[in-house]
Design an enzyme around this catalytic site. Structure first.
Site, short mmCIF file in Angstrom:
data_model
loop_
_atom_site.label_atom_id
_atom_site.label_comp_id
_atom_site.label_asym_id
_atom_site.label_seq_id
_atom_site.Cartn_x
_atom_site.Cartn_y
_atom_site.Cartn_z
CG ASP A 119 -2.15 -1.44 1.33
OD1 ASP A 119 -2.62 -1.08 0.14
OD2 ASP A 119 -1.75 -2.11 2.39
CG HIS A 128 -2.77 -5.51 3.02
ND1 HIS A 128 -2.74 -4.64 2.04
CD2 HIS A 128 -3.12 -6.56 2.62
CE1 HIS A 128 -2.50 -5.26 0.81
NE2 HIS A 128 -3.61 -6.53 1.05
P1 NAX Z 1 -2.02 -18.54 -4.49
O1 NAX Z 1 -3.56 -19.17 -3.99
O2 NAX Z 1 -1.18 -18.24 -5.55
O3 NAX Z 1 -0.50 -19.17 -3.53
C1 NAX Z 1 -1.04 -19.45 -2.03
C2 NAX Z 1 -0.03 -20.60 -1.70
O4 NAX Z 1 0.12 -21.19 -0.09
C3 NAX Z 1 -1.06 -22.34 -2.37
O5 NAX Z 1 0.43 -22.83 -3.08
C4 NAX Z 1 -1.38 -22.70 -1.13
O6 NAX Z 1 -1.54 -24.39 -1.30
C5 NAX Z 1 -0.40 -22.26 0.12
N1 NAX Z 1 -1.04 -22.42 1.33
C6 NAX Z 1 -2.39 -22.68 1.94
N2 NAX Z 1 -2.54 -22.36 3.17
C7 NAX Z 1 -1.37 -23.02 3.77
C8 NAX Z 1 -1.19 -23.63 5.06
N3 NAX Z 1 -1.35 -23.70 5.40
N4 NAX Z 1 0.65 -23.53 4.86
C9 NAX Z 1 1.39 -23.17 3.57
N5 NAX Z 1 1.19 -22.99 2.47
C10 NAX Z 1 -0.25 -23.09 2.64
O7 NAX Z 1 -1.53 -16.61 -3.59
P2 NAX Z 1 -0.53 -16.04 -3.51
O8 NAX Z 1 -1.93 -14.78 -5.32
O9 NAX Z 1 0.37 -15.91 -3.70
O10 NAX Z 1 -0.79 -14.76 -2.24
C11 NAX Z 1 -1.12 -14.58 -1.27
C12 NAX Z 1 -1.48 -14.79 0.15
O11 NAX Z 1 -1.49 -12.87 0.12
C13 NAX Z 1 -2.87 -14.59 0.17
O12 NAX Z 1 -4.27 -14.63 1.40
C14 NAX Z 1 -3.40 -13.34 -0.84
O13 NAX Z 1 -4.80 -12.43 -0.32
C15 NAX Z 1 -2.49 -12.08 0.51
N6 NAX Z 1 -2.10 -10.66 -0.47
C16 NAX Z 1 -1.55 -10.20 0.66
C17 NAX Z 1 -1.37 -8.48 0.79
C18 NAX Z 1 -0.58 -7.59 1.53
O14 NAX Z 1 -0.36 -6.50 0.74
N7 NAX Z 1 -1.28 -8.31 2.17
C19 NAX Z 1 -1.18 -8.34 -1.72
C20 NAX Z 1 -1.30 -9.89 -2.13
C21 NAX Z 1 -1.91 -10.71 -1.42
O15 NAX Z 1 -3.03 -10.63 -2.34
#
Ligand code: NAX
Length: 327
Positions: free
Chosen positions: A161, A189
């Protein structure tokens, strides 16, 4: 070359990690003389672990001089073992028709477990940075499980952000992004967060004076920063990944850079009108000791106070929804 540090990353086969891991292994996060051991954690499903193997193969194929070794695991106890940094990127995404309360609870279970395990097995003085959404509340839950690590070791990411706001101010003023400083993110966020433009500087002068358009600053600017994630999804068909990975590099690097001034979500302790127990975006300064301190005394006008009240309310509501998971 410094001896290797251990960096645990959850969600290591996801799209953010695909951009993040090469940046860590190339030295962007910890510097050009710091070797790293990547401890890559995924869910215990064949598809995820197979994808993780592919990511590790690509990292091998980069022949990064700083990449000491990798651990690939679906066991959090193995993944967080002796980790100096725990980067919590993995989370359950919001499915169609899913209520926010359900998302909070489902993710709460993940961060309850990970917080307790990190506290048990990570390195002395380990640090945790939470990216997985809802990041502030997930961070609060993980921190509440810790008995050894203190709350200041747990931060959540609002740097994306901040970076978005910095570029929007630069574009509006027709200057370089490096000409913009002191733009801080307060709160959650989420679209309620407040980019505190009143304190921002452009080439050392008040951004409000340089831009001289309070309707834009209070309206389109705040709204565009808040809704930038949705705009990326609408354009790309997928959520922010490269920019999120870049923001995490900035978050961790600046927490290791004495004198750096930046925004992170920390336990509020009641500052700036936030509930003392929530994790809220705040400006911090990294100290020579490697710790950080919240910058106090940023002046807030009535508009800023009303924005902070709204984002605080959202954080307090989220906290109430996961109350039974805390402690
Ligand atoms: P993806 O769905 O591409 O990847 C997430 C990965 O996490 C998957 O491979 C899944 O198998 C794995 N996973 C789920 N639960 C798990 C656990 N308990 N232990 C280990 N691995 C686990 O998502 P991606 O685009 O990489 O985003 C990841 C997270 O970042 C999401 O929650 C998303 O909302 C969040 N974000 C946060 C942002 C921020 O500024 N704080 C911005 C970007 C993003 O939206």
């Amino acid at each position: 070359m410094k001896p290797p540090i251990r960096v645990a990353v959850t969600g290591a086969a996801g799209q953010i990690s695909y951009s993040l891991l090469p940046r860590i292994a190339s030295g962007a996060m910890f510097g050009p003389d710091q070797q790293v051991i990547l401890q890559l954690i995924e869910v215990p499903f064949e598809k995820a672990m197979k994808a993780l193997e592919g990511v590790a193969m690509e990292l091998d194929d980069c022949a990064f001089p700083l990449l000491h070794s990798m651990v690939l695991t679906d066991d959090a106890r193995v993944g967080f073992k002796d980790a100096n940094w725990c980067l919590l990127v993995g989370a359950k995404p919001r499915g169609p028709g899913m209520e926010r309360a359900d998302l909070l609870k489902d993710n709460g279970k993940i961060f309850t477990s990970q917080g307790a395990i990190i506290d048990e097995v990570s390195a002395e003085n380990a640090r945790v940075a939470v990216v997985g959404n809802p990041a502030n509340t997930n961070c609060m839950i993980a921190a509440s499980k810790a008995r050894r690590l203190t709350p200041d070791r747990f931060t959540a990411m609002v740097r994306l952000d901040q970076n978005r706001a910095q570029t929007m101010l630069a574009k509006k003023a027709g200057v370089a992004t490096t000409d913009v400083s002191d733009i801080f993110i307060f709160g959650n966020h989420s679209p309620t967060m407040f980019p505190a433009f009143g304190h921002a500087k452009i080439n050392g002068k008040a951004a409000t004076g340089v831009i001289n358009d309070s309707a834009w600053l209070e309206g389109a600017f705040c709204e565009s920063v808040g809704k930038r994630g949705a705009a990326i999804i609408a354009a790309r068909g997928a959520s922010s990944a490269a920019s999120a990975a870049n923001a995490l590099v900035d978050h961790v690097r600046d927490l290791s850079t004495p004198g750096a001034i930046h925004s992170i979500a920390v336990k509020s302790e009641g500052l700036y009108g936030f509930d003392p127990e929530v994790w809220a975006g705040m400006p911090v300064k990294t100290l020579a000791s490697g710790e950080y301190e919240v910058i106090t005394g940023v002046p807030l006008d009535d508009f800023a106070k009303s924005k902070i009240a709204a984002t605080n309310k959202e954080l307090v509501d989220e906290r109430a929804m996961v109350a039974e998971m805390l402690g």
